[in-house]
Design a protein around this motif. Structure first.
Motif: not given
Ligand code: NAI
Ligand code: F6P
Length: 384
Positions: A356-376
């Protein structure tokens, strides 16, 4: 005709200053780096060396430099009497030059033609950002100042690498350049800048540039750095990296075609030209320069999240862009403050918070979970 240009660095001397000189402007560079200002004032000409196929040397004359940190009043006075103000300082620095431009406008003869202001930064609508900074500072005085200037957004494209020690004021650049400028703000009186082209709607140009040249360049840098490769040309000589860069650019091209109706065949030509430019072995360009400031590059409207978010919203593929973001998260350069911050955030915060802090995406945005996975995945690599 006089132009005041903020930021006498690589793009300032090697591109914007050069074209303004060719347009017949007397050139006043304004910078905060005292040694650079002194070096510019110690010479009466410098050479722009184009390297690679078709490259030639061009001599720039008719310039001087002012240190805006030490002599802000002198800069303000120059602005008051100038025809054009340009910047190439970095998007995050615009807020620091805004007060000087505001004061220059306040000092300007209201009957003189409006000052033509163009921010030449790698950011969407950078001139609008600059205008908003000036407007905010001006407060109630803005109504009186607004008519003394016109603000035009631009898209600037030329690869100007970091210059070698001892190069002095001369600049080494690639032969290619493109400067697209919004025409409507100028009415019938556009600035005379040879080689620039004026367009009615800048949006397709700036997005095509930022989401192809800059997405591709940064993708090359991040995969190159992750593979332990030092230069952009060497990174692209690696077939795996070249394939990943091409895949990311096919995704941004698909978005540009869908959003702006750009012709897929022309976009394929544009991509091929860009990859040729990146491969220019005569250009001493490092993955560290091109990857600099990863937090800016991973922000909401920038070269990765910007196109990937829109592509995801349209159901277009984003796999290669998400992979590139994963590589960006591994960019670890102790000399780059944003890289240090990014690695610290990855160590200290959970994946959703970092995303959220880096991308400024809302958690419900379709891209969010994809980026969260590469962060993890990056955090697992770090042992977090
Ligand atoms: N180098 C390149 O290939 C390209 C760069 N750009 C954009 O151009 C801008 C500048 O990039 P470069 O020339 O590469 O960086 P640079 O670091 O070579 O030059 C920036 C200059 O701005 C000066 N500066 C910093 N704060 C200032 C202030 N408050 N007032 C006046 N000057 C100040 C610095 O001292 C430096 O000389 C960035 O927005 C970049 O994204 C755009 C296209 C190509
Ligand atoms: O500060 P940024 O966004 O990395 O700007 C430099 C980039 O712009 C470019 O010049 C492309 O026009 C590339 O050289 C480089 O990747």
């Amino acid at each position: 005709m006089k132009a005041v240009h903020f930021g006498a660095g690589n793009i300032g001397r090697g591109f914007v200053g050069l074209l303004l000189h060719q347009g017949g402007y007397e050139l006043v560079f304004s910078d905060v780096a005292a040694p650079l200002v002194d070096a510019i004032n110690a010479v009466d000409r410098y050479t722009v060396h184009e390297v690679g196929e078709g490259g030639r040397d061009t001599v720039v004359t008719g310039f001087r430099a002012l240190n805006s940190a030490e002599h802000p009043d002198a800069v303000i006075e120059e602005i008051a009497g100038a025809n054009v103000v340009t910047t190439a300082v970095g998007p995050t620095v615009l807020k620091f030059v805004a007060p000087l431009i505001m004061s220059g406008l306040a000092l300007r003869d209201p009957s003189s033609p409006p000052l033509q202001i163009m921010a030449c930064e790698n950011a969407i609508n950078a001139t609008d950002l600059l205008r908003d900074e000036i407007k905010e500072r001006a407060g109630d005085a803005w109504d009186a100042l607004a008519g003394r200037a016109v603000f035009a957004n631009t898209a600037v494209d030329r690869i100007v690498p970091a210059q070698p020690e001892g190069a002095g004021v001369d600049v080494t650049v690639e032969p290619f350049f493109e400067w697209a400028i919004e025409r409507p703000p100028f009415g019938d009186d556009p600035p005379t800048i040879p080689g620039a082209h004026f367009v009615d709607d800048l949006a397709p140009y700036i997005e095509r540039k930022l989401f192809t040249v800059n997405t591709g360049h940064a993708t090359t840098a991040y995969f190159g750095a992750r593979a332990g490769i030092d230069t952009i040309a060497a990174a692209l000589a690696d077939d795996d990296i070249a394939g990943r860069v091409s895949a990311a650019l096919e995704e941004t091209s698909a978005l540009l075609a869908a959003k702006h109706g750009l012709d897929p065949a022309s976009l394929a030509d544009y991509r091929a030209t860009i990859l040729r430019r990146f491969r220019n072995a005569a250009l001493p360009d490092t993955v560290w320069r091109v990857g600099r400031q990863p937090l800016r590059k991973l922000s909401r409207h920038e070269r990765f999240v910007g196109p990937a978010a829109e592509a995801a919203e349209r159901g277009l593929p984003v796999d290669a862009l998400v992979d590139a973001m994963g590589a960006a998260l591994a960019f670890d350069d102790t000399e780059d403050a944003q890289s240090v911050d990014l690695q610290r955030m990855l160590r200290e915060q959970d994946a959703a918070t970092v995303t959220a802090a880096v991308t400024g995406l809302e958690p419900q945005h379709p891209l969010f979970a994809r980026v969260e996975a590469v962060v993890a995945a990056r955090q697992a690599e770090l042992g977090v």
